[in-house]
Scaffold this motif. Structure first.
Motif, PDB file in Angstrom:
ATOM      1  N   HIS A  37       0.817  -1.214   0.000  1.00  0.00           N
ATOM      2  CA  HIS A  37       0.000   0.000   0.000  1.00  0.00           C
ATOM      3  C   HIS A  37       0.856   1.271   0.000  1.00  0.00           C
ATOM      4  CE1 HIS A  37      -4.234   1.462   1.190  1.00  0.00           C
ATOM      5  NE2 HIS A  37      -3.588   2.445   0.638  1.00  0.00           N
ATOM      6  N   GLY A  38       1.889   1.294   0.822  1.00  0.00           N
ATOM      7  CA  GLY A  38       2.756   2.466   0.891  1.00  0.00           C
ATOM      8  C   GLY A  38       3.469   2.737  -0.417  1.00  0.00           C
ATOM      9  N   ALA A  39       4.002   1.681  -1.018  1.00  0.00           N
ATOM     10  CA  ALA A  39       4.693   1.840  -2.294  1.00  0.00           C
ATOM     11  C   ALA A  39       3.727   2.321  -3.375  1.00  0.00           C
ATOM     12  CB  ALA A  39       5.351   0.528  -2.711  1.00  0.00           C
ATOM     13  N   SER A  40       2.542   1.748  -3.389  1.00  0.00           N
ATOM     14  CA  SER A  40       1.548   2.135  -4.384  1.00  0.00           C
ATOM     15  C   SER A  40       1.140   3.603  -4.218  1.00  0.00           C
ATOM     16  CB  SER A  40       0.323   1.224  -4.264  1.00  0.00           C
ATOM     17  OG  SER A  40      -0.691   1.612  -5.153  1.00  0.00           O
ATOM     18  N   ASP A  41       0.933   4.028  -2.991  1.00  0.00           N
ATOM     19  CA  ASP A  41       0.526   5.416  -2.743  1.00  0.00           C
ATOM     20  C   ASP A  41       1.638   6.410  -3.044  1.00  0.00           C
ATOM     21  OD1 ASP A  41      -2.004   4.679  -1.977  1.00  0.00           O
ATOM     22  OD2 ASP A  41      -1.676   5.007   0.172  1.00  0.00           O
ATOM     23  N   ASP A  42       2.887   6.030  -2.754  1.00  0.00           N
ATOM     24  CA  ASP A  42       3.991   6.988  -2.799  1.00  0.00           C
ATOM     25  C   ASP A  42       4.911   6.854  -4.008  1.00  0.00           C
ATOM     26  OD1 ASP A  42       3.028   7.990  -0.409  1.00  0.00           O
ATOM     27  OD2 ASP A  42       4.400   6.794   0.819  1.00  0.00           O
ATOM     28  N   CYS A  43       4.616   5.957  -4.928  1.00  0.00           N
ATOM     29  CA  CYS A  43       5.532   5.739  -6.055  1.00  0.00           C
ATOM     30  C   CYS A  43       5.750   7.008  -6.869  1.00  0.00           C
ATOM     31  CB  CYS A  43       5.049   4.594  -6.939  1.00  0.00           C
ATOM     32  SG  CYS A  43       3.458   4.883  -7.746  1.00  0.00           S
ATOM     33  N   GLY A  44       4.713   7.757  -7.118  1.00  0.00           N
ATOM     34  CA  GLY A  44       4.835   8.955  -7.947  1.00  0.00           C
ATOM     35  C   GLY A  44       5.756   9.996  -7.351  1.00  0.00           C
ATOM     36  N   VAL A  45       5.556  10.296  -6.073  1.00  0.00           N
ATOM     37  CA  VAL A  45       6.392  11.339  -5.459  1.00  0.00           C
ATOM     38  C   VAL A  45       7.792  10.834  -5.148  1.00  0.00           C
ATOM     39  CG1 VAL A  45       4.448  12.672  -4.577  1.00  0.00           C
ATOM     40  CG2 VAL A  45       5.457  10.871  -3.144  1.00  0.00           C
ATOM     41  N   THR A  46       7.926   9.542  -4.891  1.00  0.00           N
ATOM     42  CA  THR A  46       9.257   8.990  -4.640  1.00  0.00           C
ATOM     43  C   THR A  46      10.101   9.033  -5.903  1.00  0.00           C
ATOM     44  OG1 THR A  46       8.435   7.562  -2.880  1.00  0.00           O
ATOM     45  CG2 THR A  46      10.521   6.936  -3.896  1.00  0.00           C
ATOM     46  N   ILE A  47       9.511   8.736  -7.035  1.00  0.00           N
ATOM     47  CA  ILE A  47      10.249   8.660  -8.298  1.00  0.00           C
ATOM     48  C   ILE A  47      10.302  10.020  -8.999  1.00  0.00           C
ATOM     49  CG2 ILE A  47      10.247   7.633 -10.608  1.00  0.00           C
ATOM     50  CD1 ILE A  47       9.010   5.102  -9.247  1.00  0.00           C
ATOM     51  N   LEU A  48       9.207  10.776  -8.982  1.00  0.00           N
ATOM     52  CA  LEU A  48       9.116  12.005  -9.772  1.00  0.00           C
ATOM     53  C   LEU A  48       9.204  13.291  -8.957  1.00  0.00           C
ATOM     54  CD1 LEU A  48       6.287  10.868 -12.204  1.00  0.00           C
ATOM     55  CD2 LEU A  48       8.752  10.917 -12.646  1.00  0.00           C
ATOM     56  N   GLY A  49       9.255  13.198  -7.655  1.00  0.00           N
ATOM     57  CA  GLY A  49       9.398  14.388  -6.828  1.00  0.00           C
ATOM     58  C   GLY A  49       8.181  14.691  -5.986  1.00  0.00           C
ATOM     59  N   MET A  64       1.231   6.480 -12.382  1.00  0.00           N
ATOM     60  CA  MET A  64       2.286   5.473 -12.487  1.00  0.00           C
ATOM     61  C   MET A  64       1.724   4.071 -12.316  1.00  0.00           C
ATOM     62  SD  MET A  64       5.640   7.210 -10.870  1.00  0.00           S
ATOM     63  CE  MET A  64       6.487   5.699 -11.195  1.00  0.00           C
ATOM     64  N   ASN A  65       0.815   3.889 -11.370  1.00  0.00           N
ATOM     65  CA  ASN A  65       0.196   2.583 -11.179  1.00  0.00           C
ATOM     66  C   ASN A  65      -0.635   2.165 -12.383  1.00  0.00           C
ATOM     67  OD1 ASN A  65       1.125   1.735  -8.549  1.00  0.00           O
ATOM     68  ND2 ASN A  65      -0.104   3.388  -7.701  1.00  0.00           N
ATOM     69  N   ALA A  66      -1.204   3.148 -13.081  1.00  0.00           N
ATOM     70  CA  ALA A  66      -2.012   2.840 -14.267  1.00  0.00           C
ATOM     71  C   ALA A  66      -1.185   2.205 -15.376  1.00  0.00           C
ATOM     72  CB  ALA A  66      -2.701   4.106 -14.776  1.00  0.00           C
ATOM     73  N   ILE A  67       0.102   2.503 -15.435  1.00  0.00           N
ATOM     74  CA  ILE A  67       0.958   1.874 -16.450  1.00  0.00           C
ATOM     75  C   ILE A  67       0.963   0.362 -16.239  1.00  0.00           C
ATOM     76  CG2 ILE A  67       3.317   1.663 -17.328  1.00  0.00           C
ATOM     77  CD1 ILE A  67       3.711   4.633 -16.429  1.00  0.00           C
ATOM     78  N   ARG A  68       1.182  -0.058 -14.994  1.00  0.00           N
ATOM     79  CA  ARG A  68       1.204  -1.491 -14.666  1.00  0.00           C
ATOM     80  C   ARG A  68      -0.187  -2.121 -14.844  1.00  0.00           C
ATOM     81  NH1 ARG A  68       4.504  -4.583 -10.690  1.00  0.00           N
ATOM     82  NH2 ARG A  68       3.272  -6.375 -10.046  1.00  0.00           N
ATOM     83  N   THR A  69      -1.215  -1.416 -14.378  1.00  0.00           N
ATOM     84  CA  THR A  69      -2.572  -1.957 -14.447  1.00  0.00           C
ATOM     85  C   THR A  69      -3.023  -2.142 -15.885  1.00  0.00           C
ATOM     86  OG1 THR A  69      -3.114  -0.920 -12.334  1.00  0.00           O
ATOM     87  CG2 THR A  69      -4.957  -1.550 -13.741  1.00  0.00           C
TER      88      THR A  69
END
Length: 149
Positions: A37-49, A64-69
């Motif tokens: 859950h944490g990775a899914s919620d925070d992937c955008g800001v962790t990777i893109l700022g 970002m999650n939509a790419i995988r989905t």
């Protein structure tokens, strides 16, 4: 004949593991969203700022999650969408709609208490199951033509 199965929906119970364990020996490849859950919620800001607005924080992660989905649903032969009881899974309903629009075989996994709220989603599905073991039995039947027990 092998099957690619995308497992979408709630991430707070063991339903995915029950399906994957039950399907041992069947020619099935499983995929799904990031369930941390944490990775899914925070992937955008962790990777893109970082973002100062929670809206844009969530928006970056959702994109970002939509790419995988999208890739998982597009590659799937069957999409299983689980609606649990703990949270409202709006993303799961969206995934079911995408799968239906793409003509994917759709299996819904939901408790009886959601029958009315999900009646339109259920109408688009080829099966509505209550337990993960029923999904395993569907996969076994599709692949082997054999009934349980």
């Amino acid at each position: 004949m092998g099957l690619n199965v995308y497992l979408s929906g709630e991430i707070h119970t063991d339903w995915r593991e029950r399906i994957i364990d039950g399907a041992q020996g069947l020619d099935v490849t499983f995929s799904g969203p990031v369930t941390d859950h944490g990775a899914s919620d925070d992937c955008g800001v962790t990777i893109l700022g970082a973002e100062t607005s929670k809206y844009w924080h969530d928006h970056k992660g959702a994109m970002m999650n939509a790419i995988r989905t999208r890739k998982g649903i597009e590659d799937a032969d069957i999409v299983v969408v689980r609606f649990g009881t703990q949270y409202k899974q709006w993303n799961a309903a969206f995934d079911a709609g995408v799968a239906s629009a793409l003509g994917k075989s759709l299996v819904i996994l939901q408790p009886e208490e959601h029958d009315h709220a999900l009646k339109e989603v259920d109408a688009a599905a080829l099966a509505v199951a209550r337990e993960p073991e029923e999904v395993v039995n569907i996969l076994r039947y599709v692949l082997t033509g054999t009934l349980p027990g």
